[in-house]
Design an enzyme around this catalytic site. Structure first.
Site, short mmCIF file in Angstrom:
data_model
loop_
_atom_site.label_atom_id
_atom_site.label_comp_id
_atom_site.label_asym_id
_atom_site.label_seq_id
_atom_site.Cartn_x
_atom_site.Cartn_y
_atom_site.Cartn_z
N HIS A 253 -3.97 -5.49 3.20
CA HIS A 253 -3.24 -6.50 3.97
C HIS A 253 -4.13 -7.64 4.46
CE1 HIS A 253 0.12 -3.43 5.17
NE2 HIS A 253 0.03 -3.65 3.87
N SER B 49 8.75 2.79 10.66
CA SER B 49 7.93 1.64 10.29
C SER B 49 8.61 0.64 9.37
CB SER B 49 6.66 2.16 9.61
OG SER B 49 5.95 1.11 8.98
N HIS B 50 8.21 -0.59 9.54
CA HIS B 50 8.58 -1.69 8.62
C HIS B 50 7.68 -1.60 7.38
CE1 HIS B 50 5.09 -4.52 9.96
NE2 HIS B 50 4.72 -3.27 9.95
N ARG B 51 7.78 -2.60 6.48
CA ARG B 51 6.86 -2.71 5.36
C ARG B 51 6.13 -4.05 5.46
NH1 ARG B 51 7.28 1.74 1.70
NH2 ARG B 51 5.16 0.99 1.35
N SER B 52 5.08 -4.19 4.65
CA SER B 52 4.34 -5.46 4.74
C SER B 52 5.20 -6.64 4.27
CB SER B 52 3.03 -5.37 3.97
OG SER B 52 3.26 -4.94 2.66
N GLU C 66 -3.37 7.23 10.91
CA GLU C 66 -2.42 7.38 9.80
C GLU C 66 -3.18 7.35 8.48
OE1 GLU C 66 0.56 4.31 10.26
OE2 GLU C 66 0.96 4.30 8.12
N GLU D 72 1.06 -9.05 7.89
CA GLU D 72 2.04 -8.66 8.91
C GLU D 72 1.87 -9.46 10.20
OE1 GLU D 72 1.69 -4.39 9.14
OE2 GLU D 72 2.52 -4.14 7.13
N LYS E 129 9.92 5.55 6.64
CA LYS E 129 10.28 4.24 6.08
C LYS E 129 11.45 4.49 5.14
CE LYS E 129 5.52 2.44 5.79
NZ LYS E 129 4.31 2.47 4.92
N GLU F 193 -4.87 -1.15 9.38
CA GLU F 193 -4.20 -1.61 10.60
C GLU F 193 -4.87 -1.04 11.85
OE1 GLU F 193 -0.07 -0.46 10.32
OE2 GLU F 193 0.05 -1.25 8.29
N LYS G 98 6.51 0.88 14.49
CA LYS G 98 5.54 -0.17 14.20
C LYS G 98 6.23 -1.22 13.36
CE LYS G 98 2.95 1.52 10.21
NZ LYS G 98 1.66 1.66 9.57
N ASP H 23 1.72 9.06 5.89
CA ASP H 23 2.58 7.95 5.44
C ASP H 23 2.64 8.01 3.92
OD1 ASP H 23 3.94 5.63 4.89
OD2 ASP H 23 2.32 4.28 5.39
N SER I 193 0.88 -1.18 0.00
CA SER I 193 0.00 0.00 0.00
C SER I 193 0.91 1.22 0.00
CB SER I 193 -0.97 -0.04 1.18
OG SER I 193 -0.43 0.50 2.33
N ASP J 104 -4.11 2.71 11.15
CA ASP J 104 -3.64 3.13 9.83
C ASP J 104 -4.79 2.85 8.86
OD1 ASP J 104 -2.41 3.77 7.50
OD2 ASP J 104 -0.92 2.16 7.52
P1 PGA Z 1 2.89 -1.40 3.12
O1 PGA Z 1 1.92 -0.85 4.24
O2 PGA Z 1 4.18 -1.75 3.73
O3 PGA Z 1 2.16 -2.58 2.53
O4 PGA Z 1 3.03 -0.31 2.09
C1 PGA Z 1 2.37 -0.31 5.43
C2 PGA Z 1 1.69 0.98 5.76
O5 PGA Z 1 0.86 1.49 5.00
O6 PGA Z 1 1.99 1.56 6.81
ZN ZN Z 2 0.58 3.37 6.36
#
Ligand code: PGA
Ligand code: ZN
Length: 426
Positions: free
Chosen positions: A164, A373-376, A291, A215, A346, A173, A397, A321, A54, A250
């Site tokens: 997700h 943040s991580h990613r999916s 978010e 995730e 990110k 999320e 996160k 984001d 996303s 999110d």
């Molecule tokens: P993504 O989603 O890693 O699949 O882009 C994470 C987010 O939107 O925070």
């Molecule tokens: Zn996001």
């Protein structure tokens, strides 16, 4: 004495690359991604790159082969273009290495070499630089950034929807965040909420209640956001943390915005309808941050929300984001329009560590809160844990405490906290 002198002169300069190569590994979704191996005469450093589904329109480009999956081209770029150009660079000069990578790519969005090629090298360089300077990685990042290090608060993911979850739930999320005096204690509390939720879901939905999303969080067959939020609240209540635990959402609204309308939980809403819905759930649930509540193009929607939050004196972080994509230009854009007061960082949205640091510093200058943040699609690389500490991020996160790719980050933070506590005790 003479011997010593000769040794010194003939020794290779310490912090340079002797070998740089890439190889394909698979991420948590089974998608190919790249692992970079950087060899020096003082050690070997690895780094691997995550990938999201996303995404924001302005994210740096993740390069793929013609089949849309492979990373052969990325590996070729690392070995044939980046490696020869970086040969003489000093790995303990992160800024210079990143600058060289940016220039070598030469595009605004890393579309020539790929942000996935560039980031792998940038992270491996940071690891080599830390080793050369004999610092733990988080401390090295804080030195590069000129920021006082601090442990972030964890945000464990409870429920997944949107792209997700692939169910009816539109919110991507629903997370829980506890505030205690230590990372460990907050994490333990959040894990308790996660386990309580697991039991509630199993009882209510049977086997379907334990299914996991991308995730590693739960994807029960709920009909809508309120049903999901009620479950999260029930779990918080069950373990006695009501009033002590916060819910963070999110929405990832880009993913349900089509032709100017929000296709949300089976209804078609305009920005004002969605805003009313948000204001309602802020009243009913202990939500403290949201978010991407609106799509990146819907600046009006963001403005409505920010002014409501201000006028009603709500304690809500409005977090960019997909809107801000760790890009100083986009962060300025959001600041000028006064549409958020927090953002996600990110590194792979922008491509180099130095640029991610610049984004975080700009956000701090504006007085915004930061969530690393991580990613999916994740790997076991735990770089973002050190990075979050190094830039003094407020939150991190990294998903649910189930998949090894997510736990790698949380475990690294637990280790850093212990290291810090031990060093204070000395
Ligand atoms: P993504 O989603 O890693 O699949 O882009 C994470 C987010 O939107 O925070
Ligand atoms: Zn996001």
């Amino acid at each position: 004495m003479d011997n010593l002198k000769i040794k010194k002169i003939s020794a290779r300069p310490r912090s340079k690359i002797s070998l740089l190569r890439g190889r394909e590994i698979l991420d948590s979704k089974g998608m190919p991604t790249v692992e970079v191996e950087l060899e020096t005469d003082f050690g070997k450093f690895l780094a691997s790159v995550p990938s999201g589904v996303s995404t924001g329109k302005y994210e740096a480009v993740e390069l793929r082969d013609e089949d849309g999956r492979g990373v052969k081209k990325v590996i070729e770029n690392i070995e044939k273009i980046i490696a020869p150009s970086l040969k003489q660079e000093d790995l303990s000069d992160q800024k210079r290495v990143d600058e060289a990578l940016i220039q070598l790519d030469g595009t605004k969005n890393k579309s020539r070499l790929g942000a996935n090629a560039v980031l792998g090298v940038s992270i491996a360089t940071a690891r080599a630089g830390a080793k050369a300077k004999k610092f733990p990685l988080w401390k090295w990042i804080s030195k590069i950034a000129g920021i006082k290090p601090a442990l972030p608060r964890p945000c464990i993911l409870l429920l997944e929807g949107g792209l997700h979850g692939k169910g009816k739930l539109s919110l991507q999320e629903i997370m829980v965040a506890c505030k205690t005096k230590s990372f460990r204690e907050s994490f333990d509390r959040e894990k308790k909420v996660f386990s309580a939720l697991g039991k509630i879901l199993k009882k209510r939905y049977g086997q379907l209640g334990s299914k996991q999303g991308m995730e590693g969080a739960f994807i029960p067959p709920v009909k809508n956001a309120k049903e999901a939020l009620s479950l999260a609240k029930e779990a918080i209540e069950k373990v006695g943390f009501l009033g002590k635990a916060e819910i963070i959402i999110d929405a990832a609204a880009n993913s349900f915005f089509k032709k100017g309308k929000y296709h949300f939980d089976g209804s078609i809403l305009n920005s004002k309808d969605l805003l009313s819905f948000y204001l309602e759930i802020f009243q009913q649930y202990p939500i403290t941050a949201i978010e991407d509540p609106f799509a990146e193009e819907d600046v009006k929607g963001w403005k409505f929300l920010r002014s409501k939050v201000k006028n009603l004196k709500l304690k809500i972080l409005v977090v960019g984001d997909d809107l801000t994509v760790t890009n100083p230009e986009r962060i300025k854009f959001a600041h000028q329009r006064k549409i958020c007061n927090a953002l996600i960082i990110k590194p792979n949205q922008i491509g180099t560590i130095s640029e991610a640091i610049a984004a975080a510093k700009l956000a701090k200058l504006y007085g915004w809160k930061i969530i690393v943040s991580h990613r999916s699609g994740e790997t076991k690389d735990d770089f973002i844990a050190d990075f979050a500490v190094g830039i003094g991020s407020n939150f991190i996160k990294a998903g649910a405490p189930t998949q090894k790719e997510r736990m790698a980050k949380y475990n690294r933070l637990l280790a850093i906290e212990k290291e810090l506590v031990d060093s204070l005790g000395k």
